[in-house]
Design an enzyme around this catalytic site. Sequence first.
Site, PDB file in Angstrom:
ATOM      1  CB  CYS A  87      47.152  44.334  38.053  1.00  0.00           C
ATOM      2  SG  CYS A  87      46.962  45.968  38.782  1.00  0.00           S
ATOM      3  CG  HIS A 197      49.297  45.894  33.900  1.00  0.00           C
ATOM      4  ND1 HIS A 197      48.116  45.195  33.922  1.00  0.00           N
ATOM      5  CD2 HIS A 197      49.223  46.778  34.922  1.00  0.00           C
ATOM      6  CE1 HIS A 197      47.360  45.629  34.910  1.00  0.00           C
ATOM      7  NE2 HIS A 197      48.002  46.589  35.544  1.00  0.00           N
ATOM      8  CD  GLU A 199      48.265  43.053  31.024  1.00  0.00           C
ATOM      9  OE1 GLU A 199      49.303  42.546  31.493  1.00  0.00           O
ATOM     10  OE2 GLU A 199      47.415  43.650  31.718  1.00  0.00           O
TER      11      GLU A 199
END
Lengths: 226, 80
Positions: A87, A197, A199
């Site tokens: 990002c 993302h 994660e």
Amino acid sequence: MKSAVVQLPGLNRDRDMIAALTKISGNAPVTVWQTETVIPDDVDLIVIPGGFSYGDYLRCGAIAARMPVMQAIKEKADRGVKVLGVCNGFQILVEAGMLPGVLMRNSSLKFVCKEVKLEVVNAETDFTRAYEKGQIIRCPVAHHDGNYFVDADTLASMEDSGQIVFRYAEGTNPNGSLNDIAGVMNRSGNVLGMMPHPENLIEAAHGGNDGRGLFASALDVVAASA
Amino acid sequence: MIKARVTVTLKNGVLDPQGKAIEGALGSLGFSGVGHVRQGKVFDIELESADKAKAEEDLKAMCEKLLANTVIENYTIALD
């Protein structure tokens, strides 16, 4: 295997990234502040997380990309250390010239925060070998400036050399990105930038773990070569 | 002191969704006959030096290093 997470004023996904790396590797990453000029020698993976460094002033990632720590990261990357930017981290890597192209305002002009589907275009990278080529994975996105653009000649050479790692799967391009590009790597294959993302999708409590393979790839490969 | 104005604009062929939105807004406000609108940035910069050649050189370096992203943007420098 040791990882590092870069911290800059305005980044806000560093905690998520630290949690993901800790859960998947079993070791907490070291944190590196923007003014630091030395990254520990035993670090094999440097991650620049998401957020809004410097309030996105001037251009997203532009000011962060010129901070002292970036010089240290560039030197590490030149020596083969893996670097992942997610990002805002991706925006910082393109502004720093470590990845080709640029991330522009979403074509809708709207901030998008939702789940998309990603196609793993290149599964033969240090970041994606836990996946299969063509595999479609789920992944959340949350950004205002994820519209990837690069000149036609560079794009053609990136497509030819496998530098396009992730594409938004058909019909899910959230930002108008050229060729549905969601993630790209450098020519030597050790620097990856992506808008989604991973994660935030690593365990059942997240509603899925499709993002886990990315970290497992980066961390496993490091362990195998150590 | 030298006062300079740096103008940064998008290169031709680069999509400008913000310019497009402004173009649409002008139309909906009743301004007819508005063609393409492209959005850019202006920086007014004061320099302590009195040496115009040096100022120009410094401003060019500032544009290349920070003010413009030359992948998608052009810049022009005007000295007062």
